[in-house]
Enzyme design. Sequence first.
Site, PDB file in Angstrom:
ATOM      1  N   CYS A 192     -53.149  88.595   9.736  1.00 44.60           N
ATOM      2  CA  CYS A 192     -51.927  88.696  10.087  1.00 44.60           C
ATOM      3  C   CYS A 192     -51.267  87.530   9.991  1.00 44.60           C
ATOM      4  O   CYS A 192     -51.079  86.892   8.989  1.00 44.60           O
ATOM      5  CB  CYS A 192     -51.858  89.635  11.445  1.00 44.60           C
ATOM      6  SG  CYS A 192     -50.366  90.572  11.388  1.00 44.60           S
ATOM      7  N   HIS A 214     -55.658  93.742  11.193  1.00 51.77           N
ATOM      8  CA  HIS A 214     -56.396  93.127  12.284  1.00 51.77           C
ATOM      9  C   HIS A 214     -58.011  93.656  12.252  1.00 51.77           C
ATOM     10  O   HIS A 214     -58.163  94.552  13.287  1.00 51.77           O
ATOM     11  CB  HIS A 214     -55.804  93.306  13.501  1.00 51.77           C
ATOM     12  CG  HIS A 214     -54.539  92.462  13.930  1.00 51.77           C
ATOM     13  ND1 HIS A 214     -54.534  91.330  14.480  1.00 51.77           N
ATOM     14  CD2 HIS A 214     -53.463  92.763  13.290  1.00 51.77           C
ATOM     15  CE1 HIS A 214     -53.387  91.004  14.601  1.00 51.77           C
ATOM     16  NE2 HIS A 214     -52.499  91.882  13.882  1.00 51.77           N
ATOM     17  N   GLU A 268     -60.307  92.454  13.373  1.00 49.26           N
ATOM     18  CA  GLU A 268     -61.202  91.863  14.781  1.00 49.26           C
ATOM     19  C   GLU A 268     -60.993  93.264  15.643  1.00 49.26           C
ATOM     20  O   GLU A 268     -61.546  93.380  16.782  1.00 49.26           O
ATOM     21  CB  GLU A 268     -60.659  90.826  15.459  1.00 49.26           C
ATOM     22  CG  GLU A 268     -59.387  90.688  15.960  1.00 49.26           C
ATOM     23  CD  GLU A 268     -57.988  90.834  15.155  1.00 49.26           C
ATOM     24  OE1 GLU A 268     -58.255  90.878  13.793  1.00 49.26           O
ATOM     25  OE2 GLU A 268     -56.926  90.581  15.669  1.00 49.26           O
TER      26      GLU A 268
HETATM   27  N1  GLN Z   1     -45.208  89.316  12.851  1.00 54.94           N
HETATM   28  C1  GLN Z   1     -46.092  88.154  13.179  1.00 54.94           C
HETATM   29  C2  GLN Z   1     -45.666  86.897  12.553  1.00 54.94           C
HETATM   30  O1  GLN Z   1     -44.712  86.997  11.727  1.00 54.94           O
HETATM   31  C3  GLN Z   1     -47.409  88.569  12.866  1.00 54.94           C
HETATM   32  C4  GLN Z   1     -48.289  89.630  13.812  1.00 54.94           C
HETATM   33  C5  GLN Z   1     -49.504  89.647  13.987  1.00 54.94           C
HETATM   34  O2  GLN Z   1     -49.983  88.616  13.712  1.00 54.94           O
HETATM   35  N2  GLN Z   1     -49.807  90.771  14.590  1.00 54.94           N
HETATM   36  O3  GLN Z   1     -46.307  85.804  12.658  1.00 54.94           O
END
Ligand code: GLN
Length: 202
Positions: free
Chosen positions: A78, A180, A182
Amino acid sequence: MKVGVLAIQGAFAAHAAVLESIGVAPVEVRRPAHLEGLDGLVLPGGESTTLSMGLDRAGLTDPLRAFVGSGAPVLGTCAGAILLATQCLDGRSDQVQIGALDVVVRRNAFGRQVDSFEVDLEFPALAAGAPPGRSAAPFHGVFIRAPAVEEVGPSVEVLARLEGTPVAVACGSVVATTFHPELAADPRVHEFVLGRSPAGRR
Ligand code: GLN
């Protein structure tokens, strides 16, 4: 083997728990010296803009770039995937891009926090643990304000897609997921990444 988890901000504890569950010692990385002697690294989710500022403040940006370029296994999830990309759309103009994956990502492309969702993904590269001749069971993808991979360069391998959009990509020993892993109670993505580089094999 010892695997670092960037612990500046975000979901680092859950990654450390997955690593422990597969017999890998997690090391929290907060300073450049913490990268010494690591066999791999996880860049967790969180907020890429905040993570970027934390990296700069800790003097970690260049050491991290060097570690990621060393050929050791690296998993970015992410916000961690956003850091690994060459280009980020809808971010801050001064946001850190490690540039290890030739992809263009767009932050928060699947909508706002309320639009977070979960979906089972076909992820054929995880088939290593499946019975001979059988494809891997789908991987449960948890998407939280996830970025979208909008462009993929020729050096990048797409490992999983959601409705055509890449959600797991790799270049050599560097792997990124926009979901994610994890949070899936399933260590296969972590195991897959750590097995990708000969040096990273247990
Ligand atoms: N929206 C977050 C970002 O732009 C990422 C979201 C996340 O890591 N769950 O960094």
